[in-house]
Design a protein around this motif. Sequence first.
Motif, PDB file in Angstrom:
ATOM      1  N   GLU A  42       0.840  -1.188   0.000  1.00 30.27           N
ATOM      2  CA  GLU A  42       0.000   0.000   0.000  1.00 30.27           C
ATOM      3  C   GLU A  42       0.879   1.244   0.000  1.00 30.27           C
ATOM      4  OE1 GLU A  42      -3.439   0.362   2.266  1.00 30.27           O
ATOM      5  OE2 GLU A  42      -4.190  -1.586   1.680  1.00 30.27           O
ATOM      6  N   THR A  43       2.006   1.148  -0.651  1.00 33.46           N
ATOM      7  CA  THR A  43       2.898   2.284  -0.776  1.00 33.46           C
ATOM      8  C   THR A  43       2.405   3.136  -1.941  1.00 33.46           C
ATOM      9  OG1 THR A  43       4.736   0.944   0.003  1.00 33.46           O
ATOM     10  CG2 THR A  43       5.285   3.000  -1.127  1.00 33.46           C
ATOM     11  N   TYR A  44       2.035   4.374  -1.636  1.00 38.38           N
ATOM     12  CA  TYR A  44       1.511   5.260  -2.664  1.00 38.38           C
ATOM     13  C   TYR A  44       2.645   6.040  -3.314  1.00 38.38           C
ATOM     14  CZ  TYR A  44      -2.929   4.165  -0.483  1.00 38.38           C
ATOM     15  OH  TYR A  44      -4.018   3.498   0.028  1.00 38.38           O
ATOM     16  N   LEU A  45       2.470   6.351  -4.573  1.00 37.34           N
ATOM     17  CA  LEU A  45       3.468   7.112  -5.314  1.00 37.34           C
ATOM     18  C   LEU A  45       3.485   8.549  -4.826  1.00 37.34           C
ATOM     19  CD1 LEU A  45       2.597   5.673  -8.843  1.00 37.34           C
ATOM     20  CD2 LEU A  45       4.498   5.022  -7.366  1.00 37.34           C
ATOM     21  N   GLN A 105      -4.158   7.398  -6.411  1.00 34.65           N
ATOM     22  CA  GLN A 105      -4.221   6.042  -5.860  1.00 34.65           C
ATOM     23  C   GLN A 105      -5.112   5.963  -4.627  1.00 34.65           C
ATOM     24  OE1 GLN A 105       0.099   5.540  -5.506  1.00 34.65           O
ATOM     25  NE2 GLN A 105      -0.129   3.717  -6.779  1.00 34.65           N
ATOM     26  N   ARG A 106      -4.972   6.924  -3.729  1.00 31.83           N
ATOM     27  CA  ARG A 106      -5.756   6.904  -2.490  1.00 31.83           C
ATOM     28  C   ARG A 106      -7.236   7.165  -2.747  1.00 31.83           C
ATOM     29  NH1 ARG A 106      -0.970   8.945  -0.605  1.00 31.83           N
ATOM     30  NH2 ARG A 106      -1.419  11.076  -1.188  1.00 31.83           N
ATOM     31  N   LEU A 107      -7.544   8.193  -3.529  1.00 28.90           N
ATOM     32  CA  LEU A 107      -8.929   8.614  -3.706  1.00 28.90           C
ATOM     33  C   LEU A 107      -9.719   7.706  -4.640  1.00 28.90           C
ATOM     34  CD1 LEU A 107      -8.330  12.459  -3.985  1.00 28.90           C
ATOM     35  CD2 LEU A 107      -9.261  11.206  -2.027  1.00 28.90           C
ATOM     36  N   TYR A 108      -9.048   7.125  -5.645  1.00 31.65           N
ATOM     37  CA  TYR A 108      -9.759   6.326  -6.650  1.00 31.65           C
ATOM     38  C   TYR A 108      -9.339   4.868  -6.637  1.00 31.65           C
ATOM     39  CZ  TYR A 108     -12.043  10.490  -8.116  1.00 31.65           C
ATOM     40  OH  TYR A 108     -12.836  11.616  -8.109  1.00 31.65           O
ATOM     41  N   PRO A 150      -4.852   0.490  -8.021  1.00 36.71           N
ATOM     42  CA  PRO A 150      -3.985  -0.495  -7.377  1.00 36.71           C
ATOM     43  C   PRO A 150      -2.527  -0.051  -7.326  1.00 36.71           C
ATOM     44  CG  PRO A 150      -5.483  -1.574  -8.893  1.00 36.71           C
ATOM     45  CD  PRO A 150      -5.632  -0.088  -9.123  1.00 36.71           C
ATOM     46  N   THR A 151      -1.904  -0.268  -6.186  1.00 39.59           N
ATOM     47  CA  THR A 151      -0.513   0.138  -6.009  1.00 39.59           C
ATOM     48  C   THR A 151       0.444  -0.753  -6.786  1.00 39.59           C
ATOM     49  OG1 THR A 151      -0.396  -1.144  -3.961  1.00 39.59           O
ATOM     50  CG2 THR A 151      -0.901   1.205  -3.752  1.00 39.59           C
ATOM     51  N   GLU A 152      -0.037  -1.868  -7.330  1.00 40.20           N
ATOM     52  CA  GLU A 152       0.856  -2.731  -8.106  1.00 40.20           C
ATOM     53  C   GLU A 152       1.110  -2.212  -9.524  1.00 40.20           C
ATOM     54  OE1 GLU A 152      -2.997  -5.436  -8.458  1.00 40.20           O
ATOM     55  OE2 GLU A 152      -2.107  -4.317  -6.839  1.00 40.20           O
ATOM     56  N   TYR A 153       0.369  -1.189  -9.948  1.00 37.03           N
ATOM     57  CA  TYR A 153       0.650  -0.589 -11.254  1.00 37.03           C
ATOM     58  C   TYR A 153       2.026   0.065 -11.211  1.00 37.03           C
ATOM     59  CZ  TYR A 153      -4.278  -0.844 -12.763  1.00 37.03           C
ATOM     60  OH  TYR A 153      -5.525  -1.250 -13.143  1.00 37.03           O
ATOM     61  N   HIS A 154       2.770  -0.055 -12.280  1.00 40.95           N
ATOM     62  CA  HIS A 154       4.079   0.583 -12.368  1.00 40.95           C
ATOM     63  C   HIS A 154       3.903   2.094 -12.436  1.00 40.95           C
ATOM     64  CE1 HIS A 154       6.411  -3.064 -12.801  1.00 40.95           C
ATOM     65  NE2 HIS A 154       5.479  -3.505 -13.637  1.00 40.95           N
ATOM     66  N   GLN A 155       4.814   2.806 -11.781  1.00 41.12           N
ATOM     67  CA  GLN A 155       4.734   4.265 -11.721  1.00 41.12           C
ATOM     68  C   GLN A 155       4.671   4.895 -13.110  1.00 41.12           C
ATOM     69  OE1 GLN A 155       7.326   6.293  -9.011  1.00 41.12           O
ATOM     70  NE2 GLN A 155       7.109   8.236 -10.065  1.00 41.12           N
ATOM     71  N   THR A 177      -4.253  -6.384 -19.679  1.00 41.83           N
ATOM     72  CA  THR A 177      -2.999  -6.508 -20.416  1.00 41.83           C
ATOM     73  C   THR A 177      -1.786  -6.350 -19.510  1.00 41.83           C
ATOM     74  OG1 THR A 177      -2.887  -4.154 -20.953  1.00 41.83           O
ATOM     75  CG2 THR A 177      -4.065  -5.582 -22.505  1.00 41.83           C
ATOM     76  N   ILE A 178      -2.009  -5.827 -18.292  1.00 42.29           N
ATOM     77  CA  ILE A 178      -0.902  -5.627 -17.366  1.00 42.29           C
ATOM     78  C   ILE A 178      -0.642  -6.885 -16.558  1.00 42.29           C
ATOM     79  CG2 ILE A 178      -0.133  -4.308 -15.349  1.00 42.29           C
ATOM     80  CD1 ILE A 178      -1.968  -2.070 -16.332  1.00 42.29           C
TER      81      ILE A 178
END
Length: 154
Positions: free
Chosen positions: A8-11, A30-33, A36-41, A110-111
């Motif tokens: 749950e580390t947010y960018l 990430q927090r408001l919507y 997922p945190t697993e998406y690449h930055q 696709t990810i």
Amino acid sequence: MSFTGKSETYLETTLENNGFFPDLSLGDLQRLYRVPTEYHQEKVEHHLRLAMLDVNDDLCEQQTAWQSEGHATLAAVSDKTIGGNNILEEQYRRAVFCKTTATLFQEFATINRREVGENQAKESESTAQQYQAQADRALRSLRGVTTNITVELL
């Protein structure tokens, strides 16, 4: 680490906007919507930039009108706030974040592909459509349109 076992580390990156519209934070998205945190930055940044460009283009005429009235930024257009935040900037964030979320959810398959049950909401076409509809409503609100339907005589 959350109860789900996923990070749950947010960018922490903030993307600079055009000077009139507010800069936007990837972590806020990430927090408001619940992106997922697993998406690449890089993917999240790319889609947020594209959504910012789309919304800025959609509001180009409105921005020109506001600037011709002497407003240097979106926040200067109205002093109305909700929860300490400017209401127009909140609508702008909503439009951009919903567009971003809609496109990210459409691409999720696709990810990363896992069991259907775990990712059904992330991949759902109806979820993406709901976010797109919310973005459209926010854009209409920014333009001063109070209804959800507009008819034009061609």
